[in-house]
Design a protein around this motif. Structure first.
Motif, PDB file in Angstrom:
ATOM      1  N   THR A 240     -11.640  -7.650   9.759  1.00 13.82           N
ATOM      2  CA  THR A 240     -12.914  -6.669   9.861  1.00 13.82           C
ATOM      3  C   THR A 240     -13.595  -6.704  11.215  1.00 13.82           C
ATOM      4  O   THR A 240     -14.012  -7.702  11.676  1.00 13.82           O
ATOM      5  N   MET A 241     -14.028  -5.327  11.783  1.00 13.62           N
ATOM      6  CA  MET A 241     -14.745  -5.490  13.011  1.00 13.62           C
ATOM      7  C   MET A 241     -16.179  -5.388  12.643  1.00 13.62           C
ATOM      8  O   MET A 241     -16.760  -4.501  11.896  1.00 13.62           O
ATOM      9  N   HIS A 242     -17.173  -6.384  13.222  1.00 15.55           N
ATOM     10  CA  HIS A 242     -18.355  -6.462  12.797  1.00 15.55           C
ATOM     11  C   HIS A 242     -19.376  -6.020  14.085  1.00 15.55           C
ATOM     12  O   HIS A 242     -20.650  -5.787  13.607  1.00 15.55           O
ATOM     13  N   ARG A 243     -18.854  -5.612  14.907  1.00 13.23           N
ATOM     14  CA  ARG A 243     -19.539  -4.882  16.130  1.00 13.23           C
ATOM     15  C   ARG A 243     -19.001  -3.546  16.243  1.00 13.23           C
ATOM     16  O   ARG A 243     -18.070  -3.363  16.814  1.00 13.23           O
ATOM     17  N   PHE A 244     -19.758  -2.765  15.985  1.00 16.44           N
ATOM     18  CA  PHE A 244     -19.382  -1.064  16.025  1.00 16.44           C
ATOM     19  C   PHE A 244     -20.847  -0.346  16.111  1.00 16.44           C
ATOM     20  O   PHE A 244     -21.783  -0.818  15.789  1.00 16.44           O
ATOM     21  N   ARG A 337     -22.885  -2.963   0.520  1.00 14.86           N
ATOM     22  CA  ARG A 337     -23.656  -3.190   1.613  1.00 14.86           C
ATOM     23  C   ARG A 337     -22.402  -3.069   2.625  1.00 14.86           C
ATOM     24  O   ARG A 337     -21.382  -3.581   2.691  1.00 14.86           O
ATOM     25  N   LEU A 338     -22.785  -2.342   3.577  1.00 16.49           N
ATOM     26  CA  LEU A 338     -21.690  -2.096   4.892  1.00 16.49           C
ATOM     27  C   LEU A 338     -21.701  -3.667   5.935  1.00 16.49           C
ATOM     28  O   LEU A 338     -22.947  -3.862   6.395  1.00 16.49           O
ATOM     29  N   ILE A 339     -20.494  -4.225   5.929  1.00 15.94           N
ATOM     30  CA  ILE A 339     -20.446  -5.353   6.623  1.00 15.94           C
ATOM     31  C   ILE A 339     -19.649  -5.176   7.873  1.00 15.94           C
ATOM     32  O   ILE A 339     -19.436  -5.921   8.661  1.00 15.94           O
ATOM     33  N   GLY A 340     -18.754  -4.139   7.946  1.00 13.30           N
ATOM     34  CA  GLY A 340     -17.988  -3.646   9.189  1.00 13.30           C
ATOM     35  C   GLY A 340     -17.241  -2.619   8.956  1.00 13.30           C
ATOM     36  O   GLY A 340     -17.167  -1.649   8.038  1.00 13.30           O
ATOM     37  N   VAL A 341     -16.245  -2.495   9.881  1.00 14.03           N
ATOM     38  CA  VAL A 341     -15.311  -1.388   9.655  1.00 14.03           C
ATOM     39  C   VAL A 341     -13.908  -1.739  10.150  1.00 14.03           C
ATOM     40  O   VAL A 341     -13.723  -2.609  10.532  1.00 14.03           O
TER      41      VAL A 341
END
Length: 365
Positions: A240-244, A337-341
């Motif tokens: 999962t990408m956490h920086r977006f 909760r949105l944690i990444g993409v």
């Protein structure tokens, strides 16, 4: 499938006809007329072709309804000049289930052949195979009988992408496991394909095309299963990408242009009232710029069909979902909760890293 016309919906499954199928029908009618056949004979040939594809459709419904028994959905069936394609969401990993689904299609043709054979036996007192070569009103049923026999036998060739390849894999999976079984079945299929190609070179030219089709199909199935197996060792949270970047629905498209040019991101989630309302991709942006210009709000062109993933979902399942839904980017949600993409490029990078690490390990002597 693009350029297809929906002609029916049966048991919740859409039936499409690809536009090239209409060209086939026109060609059959025109070629018969050019060869001197009268209108009645030309229409008879056209009817024969339509019935063949009706049998193909029944074949695909055999797969679809058998799949439904095991919870496998089929979104649509598309008729092409080369046959039919049932868009099943997946193929079960349980060998017995795959075996039943794979056999269901050919068994439909076997039952049809038996029914037509019984009819011929009662009406004609037997089956004269010599009459199959020429289609006339007197041997019309015989031709349909022969077609179903050929569909049954051809689809049971033990090679992907035919049903016989899946039958072979199902049996092998009971002993060796799915990945190894797929590789063995793919090699068997490719060996048969080489045989078809040689047959085509020295005898029947069409056999060469069938051989090439089988060879490519077997290789594609082996690659697909290899990819699925490698991804099954990971979960969505592992990649999962956490920086977006999150966009607002009221942001102008000009902001997306700047983000696209200034960074590496090509897909973005779009928020409205603190909730995810859609996503926008590079292709969507280009289309939006062409239609509305840079000042248009992002929300006006955002794709609202967003697929949400859980971080504990196996990565191979996530990969299948992205393919089935034709999604480029998915939000990863945990406890609402949105944690990444996660996007397709992320998954491809996992595979590349695995390949690089495998290549760096010294070979065992």
């Amino acid at each position: 499938m693009k350029w297809s016309l929906r002609i029916a919906r049966v048991q919740g499954i859409d039936v499409f006809v690809h536009w090239t199928f209409l060209i086939l029908l026109f060609w059959v009618l025109l070629s018969n007329l050019q060869q001197g056949s009268n209108v009645v004979a030309a229409l008879l040939s056209l009817t024969f072709i339509l019935l063949i594809f009706f049998f193909v459709l029944l074949h695909e419904f055999g797969h679809a309804l058998a799949g439904r028994r095991f919870g496998v959905k089929t979104s649509n069936i598309t008729l092409l000049p080369i046959g039919g394609v049932a868009s099943m969401e997946r193929m079960p990993e349980e060998p017995r289930e795959e075996l039943i689904i794979a056999l269901a299609g050919p068994l439909v043709n076997l039952v049809l052949a038996l029914l037509l054979g019984i009819f011929l036996w009662v009406q004609e007192g037997g089956i004269n195979w010599r009459e199959v070569i020429s289609l006339t009103p007197t041997n019309f049923v015989l031709g349909l009988f022969a077609v179903n026999v050929m569909l049954f036998l051809f689809n049971l060739i033990p090679a992907f992408p035919m049903d016989g390849g899946r039958v072979l894999r199902a049996f092998l999976s009971m002993q060796y496991g799915r990945t190894k079984a797929t590789n063995i079945a793919a090699r068997v299929g490719q060996l048969l394909a080489i045989g078809f190609v040689f047959w085509g070179v020295f005898s029947n030219f069409w056999m060469m095309f069938i051989g090439i089709f089988i060879y490519l199909g077997a290789g594609a199935e082996a690659n697909y299963e290899s990819t699925r197996s490698r991804l099954s060792h990971f979960k969505v949270r592992d990649v999962t990408m956490h920086r977006f970047t999150l966009l607002s629905a009221i942001d102008p498209l000009d902001r997306v242009v700047q983000l696209l040019l200034d960074g590496q991101e090509k897909e973005f989630l779009v928020m409205e009232n603190e909730e995810i309302m859609g996503c926008i991709t590079r292709d969507g942006l280009i289309q939006g710029l062409q239609q509305s210009g840079r000042d248009a709000p992002v929300g006006s062109i955002a794709n609202r069909q967003v697929v949400t993933l859980h971080p504990d979902l196996p990565l191979d399942k996530a990969w299948e979902i992205l393919q089935q839904e034709n999604a480029e980017i998915c939000p990863v949600m945990e406890d609402e909760r949105l944690i990444g993409v996660l996007n397709r490029e992320n998954i491809l990078e996992v595979l590349m890293i695995q390949e690089a690490e495998a290549a760096s390990k010294p070979a065992l002597v």
